[in-house]
Scaffold this motif. Structure first.
Motif, PDB file in Angstrom:
ATOM      1  N   PHE A 104       0.848  -1.177   0.000  1.00 35.17           N
ATOM      2  CA  PHE A 104       0.000   0.000   0.000  1.00 35.17           C
ATOM      3  C   PHE A 104       0.888   1.232   0.000  1.00 35.17           C
ATOM      4  CE2 PHE A 104       0.616  -0.574   4.521  1.00 35.17           C
ATOM      5  CZ  PHE A 104       0.666   0.698   5.039  1.00 35.17           C
ATOM      6  N   GLU A 113       5.896   3.411  -0.463  1.00 31.07           N
ATOM      7  CA  GLU A 113       5.204   2.135  -0.606  1.00 31.07           C
ATOM      8  C   GLU A 113       5.633   1.250   0.559  1.00 31.07           C
ATOM      9  OE1 GLU A 113       4.378  -1.173  -3.982  1.00 31.07           O
ATOM     10  OE2 GLU A 113       6.446  -0.481  -3.781  1.00 31.07           O
ATOM     11  N   LYS A 141      -4.003  10.663   1.890  1.00 24.09           N
ATOM     12  CA  LYS A 141      -4.255   9.247   1.592  1.00 24.09           C
ATOM     13  C   LYS A 141      -4.982   9.120   0.257  1.00 24.09           C
ATOM     14  CE  LYS A 141      -4.528   4.804   2.081  1.00 24.09           C
ATOM     15  NZ  LYS A 141      -3.568   4.094   1.270  1.00 24.09           N
ATOM     16  N   LYS A 142      -5.935  10.009  -0.004  1.00 21.17           N
ATOM     17  CA  LYS A 142      -6.627   9.990  -1.292  1.00 21.17           C
ATOM     18  C   LYS A 142      -5.637  10.211  -2.431  1.00 21.17           C
ATOM     19  CE  LYS A 142     -11.023  11.844   0.343  1.00 21.17           C
ATOM     20  NZ  LYS A 142     -11.927  12.997   0.248  1.00 21.17           N
ATOM     21  N   ASP A 181      -3.654   7.057  -2.968  1.00 22.39           N
ATOM     22  CA  ASP A 181      -4.474   6.051  -3.648  1.00 22.39           C
ATOM     23  C   ASP A 181      -4.638   6.383  -5.129  1.00 22.39           C
ATOM     24  OD1 ASP A 181      -4.760   4.746  -1.235  1.00 22.39           O
ATOM     25  OD2 ASP A 181      -6.785   5.509  -0.848  1.00 22.39           O
ATOM     26  N   GLU A 201      -1.394   5.621  -6.901  1.00 26.90           N
ATOM     27  CA  GLU A 201      -1.241   4.164  -6.999  1.00 26.90           C
ATOM     28  C   GLU A 201      -2.129   3.599  -8.109  1.00 26.90           C
ATOM     29  OE1 GLU A 201      -1.289   0.216  -4.146  1.00 26.90           O
ATOM     30  OE2 GLU A 201      -2.187   2.061  -3.397  1.00 26.90           O
ATOM     31  N   ASP A 202      -3.374   4.065  -8.180  1.00 27.95           N
ATOM     32  CA  ASP A 202      -4.275   3.609  -9.242  1.00 27.95           C
ATOM     33  C   ASP A 202      -3.715   3.948 -10.616  1.00 27.95           C
ATOM     34  OD1 ASP A 202      -6.038   2.598  -7.390  1.00 27.95           O
ATOM     35  OD2 ASP A 202      -7.496   4.231  -7.578  1.00 27.95           O
ATOM     36  N   SER A 247      -9.348   6.042 -11.225  1.00 25.12           N
ATOM     37  CA  SER A 247     -10.250   5.998 -10.082  1.00 25.12           C
ATOM     38  C   SER A 247     -11.221   7.174 -10.146  1.00 25.12           C
ATOM     39  CB  SER A 247      -9.431   6.049  -8.790  1.00 25.12           C
ATOM     40  OG  SER A 247     -10.294   6.080  -7.689  1.00 25.12           O
ATOM     41  N   HIS A 280     -11.741   9.475  -6.602  1.00 27.33           N
ATOM     42  CA  HIS A 280     -10.728  10.384  -6.083  1.00 27.33           C
ATOM     43  C   HIS A 280     -10.483  11.608  -6.965  1.00 27.33           C
ATOM     44  CE1 HIS A 280      -9.536   6.512  -4.113  1.00 27.33           C
ATOM     45  NE2 HIS A 280      -9.715   7.303  -3.109  1.00 27.33           N
TER      46      HIS A 280
END
Length: 79
Positions: free
Chosen positions: A6, A30, A58-59, A62, A65-66, A73, A76
């Motif tokens: 994550f 990561e 955090k958003k 994410d 990462e997406d 995503s 977001h």
């Protein structure tokens, strides 16, 4: 063995010698597990992020990462 990865945003504080001001910049990190235990690695330096509320870090992690995984995503998009 299931290996979970994550991403998260980590604040880095720096103080320049001779100055009293502390600067904060951010890194996308990561977190992952290895047979030797948990590890972290830097993905990218993000800079100061002055215009992004810390609640949204955090958003942001994410969303990045997406995108790195080739996903877009929808949830977001406001970041």
């Amino acid at each position: 063995m299931c290996i979970k990865h994550f991403m998260f945003v980590k604040p880095i504080k720096k103080k320049n010698p001779g100055l009293d001001k502390v600067y904060t910049y951010y890194r996308l990190m990561e977190s992952y597990r290895t047979p030797s235990g948990p590890r972290q690695r830097k993905i990218i330096d993000l800079g100061a992020l002055e215009e992004i509320d810390p609640k949204d870090h955090k958003k942001l992690a994410d969303l990045i990462e997406d995108r790195l995984k080739g996903k877009e995503s929808v949830q977001h998009r406001s970041v």
